[in-house]
Design an enzyme around this catalytic site. Structure first.
Site, PDB file in Angstrom:
ATOM      1  NE  ARG A 263       1.847  -4.714  11.364  1.00 44.82           N
ATOM      2  CZ  ARG A 263       2.846  -4.469  10.503  1.00 44.82           C
ATOM      3  NH1 ARG A 263       4.017  -5.050  10.669  1.00 44.82           N
ATOM      4  NH2 ARG A 263       2.665  -3.658   9.500  1.00 44.82           N
TER       5      ARG A 263
ATOM      6  NE  ARG B  45       6.251  -0.493  10.438  1.00 40.67           N
ATOM      7  CZ  ARG B  45       5.083  -0.375   9.825  1.00 40.67           C
ATOM      8  NH1 ARG B  45       4.972   0.301   8.699  1.00 40.67           N
ATOM      9  NH2 ARG B  45       4.003  -0.930  10.340  1.00 40.67           N
TER      10      ARG B  45
ATOM     11  CE  LYS C 153      -2.164  -0.537   3.928  1.00 44.25           C
ATOM     12  NZ  LYS C 153      -1.548  -1.773   4.384  1.00 44.25           N
TER      13      LYS C 153
HETATM   14  P1  AMP Z   1       1.024   0.644   9.070  1.00 40.15           P
HETATM   15  O1  AMP Z   1       2.150   1.631   9.033  1.00 40.15           O
HETATM   16  O2  AMP Z   1      -0.098   1.020   8.147  1.00 40.15           O
HETATM   17  O3  AMP Z   1       1.461  -0.779   8.881  1.00 40.15           O
HETATM   18  O4  AMP Z   1       0.394   0.725  10.556  1.00 40.15           O
HETATM   19  C1  AMP Z   1       1.182   0.444  11.705  1.00 40.15           C
HETATM   20  C2  AMP Z   1       0.300   0.344  12.928  1.00 40.15           C
HETATM   21  O5  AMP Z   1      -0.363   1.610  13.119  1.00 40.15           O
HETATM   22  C3  AMP Z   1      -0.817  -0.679  12.860  1.00 40.15           C
HETATM   23  O6  AMP Z   1      -0.382  -1.987  13.196  1.00 40.15           O
HETATM   24  C4  AMP Z   1      -1.773  -0.116  13.906  1.00 40.15           C
HETATM   25  O7  AMP Z   1      -1.325  -0.367  15.220  1.00 40.15           O
HETATM   26  C5  AMP Z   1      -1.657   1.391  13.652  1.00 40.15           C
HETATM   27  N1  AMP Z   1      -2.651   1.837  12.646  1.00 40.15           N
HETATM   28  C6  AMP Z   1      -2.413   2.177  11.357  1.00 40.15           C
HETATM   29  N2  AMP Z   1      -3.557   2.526  10.740  1.00 40.15           N
HETATM   30  C7  AMP Z   1      -4.540   2.398  11.666  1.00 40.15           C
HETATM   31  C8  AMP Z   1      -5.951   2.604  11.644  1.00 40.15           C
HETATM   32  N3  AMP Z   1      -6.600   3.019  10.541  1.00 40.15           N
HETATM   33  N4  AMP Z   1      -6.636   2.349  12.792  1.00 40.15           N
HETATM   34  C9  AMP Z   1      -6.021   1.953  13.909  1.00 40.15           C
HETATM   35  N5  AMP Z   1      -4.705   1.725  13.997  1.00 40.15           N
HETATM   36  C10 AMP Z   1      -3.960   1.949  12.892  1.00 40.15           C
END
Ligand code: AMP
Length: 218
Positions: A171, A160, A13
């Site tokens: 996740r 990360r 994404k």
């Molecule tokens: P990402 O960078 O998109 O992989 O997101 C990393 C982490 O941020 C996720 O595992 C969640 O803990 C949090 N996170 C990201 N987007 C959301 C969302 N829309 N709602 C809640 N938590 C989020």
């Protein structure tokens, strides 16, 4: 145009949203990045989000929604944006629709990057990011030219903490339990476009661009 990019963690994404942002001029808004930036600044919302992110679970809807709605109210999003990683629950999807409706706007399209679950864990656990420009690398499929250094800006690469194997499993199950209904939500609204995320980065972009140009059937 308000466009949502949907996909499991590791589907690509962020990479695709960055490319689309350059192609369309729309800003890319990603809650994960906003939380990580807030944490670096040591703000309350960043600290609140950290323990959920470390555990590989979603940050509570109220925190995530408030952060995104505030962000998309900023002037650079007045004619649209690309939402990468939001909404991730039905509650967030409904809150977003309502906030946009109040501004006389709506989501135009939601693009779902589909990748089989067996590929996702491999992609995430081998992922490295540039600390300065966030460019992603993969130790097997897309290694940097110099180990530990970003090809683009020379920044240091890091992994990360939530890309560790035990957190990745959590996740992915969060995605299939909580975010899969969001895909159905946009499908029912005839806004969903599916693209094959197993293709090369370039091919996925081409599929997305052509899908976004298609008129939606109602
Ligand atoms: P990402 O960078 O998109 O992989 O997101 C990393 C982490 O941020 C996720 O595992 C969640 O803990 C949090 N996170 C990201 N987007 C959301 C969302 N829309 N709602 C809640 N938590 C989020």
């Amino acid at each position: 145009m308000y466009i949502i990019i949907l996909g499991a963690p590791g589907a690509g994404k962020g990479t695709q949203a960055d490319i689309l942002s350059q192609e369309t001029g729309l800003p890319r808004i990603a809650p994960g990045d906003l939380f990580r930036q807030a944490l670096e600044r040591g703000t309350e919302s960043g600290l609140a989000a950290k323990r959920y992110m470390d555990a590989g679970v979603l940050v509570p809807d109220e925190i995530a929604t408030e952060m995104i709605l505030e962000r998309i109210a900023e002037p650079d999003c007045s004619s649209g944006c690309l939402l990468d990683g939001f909404p991730r629950t039905l509650h967030q999807a409904r809150a977003l629709d309502q906030a946009l409706e109040e501004r006389g706007e709506s989501i135009d399209k939601a693009v779902y990057i589909e990748v089989p679950s067996e590929d996702l864990a491999k992609r995430l656990t081998g992922r490295w990011l540039c600390r300065s420009c966030q460019t992603p690398y993969h130790e097997a499929s897309f290694p940097p030219k110099t180990p530990g250094k970003c090809d683009k800006c020379g920044g240091a690469l890091y992994q990360r903490s939530d890309d560790r194997e035990e957190t990745v499993r959590g996740r992915l199950s969060v995605f299939f339990a909580q975010t899969a209904p969001v895909i159905d939500y946009y499908e029912q609204q005839h806004k969903l476009l599916r693209v094959n995320g197993r293709l090369s980065i370039h091919e996925v972009t081409a599929e997305m661009m052509s899908a976004l140009k298609q008129p939606m059937s109602s």
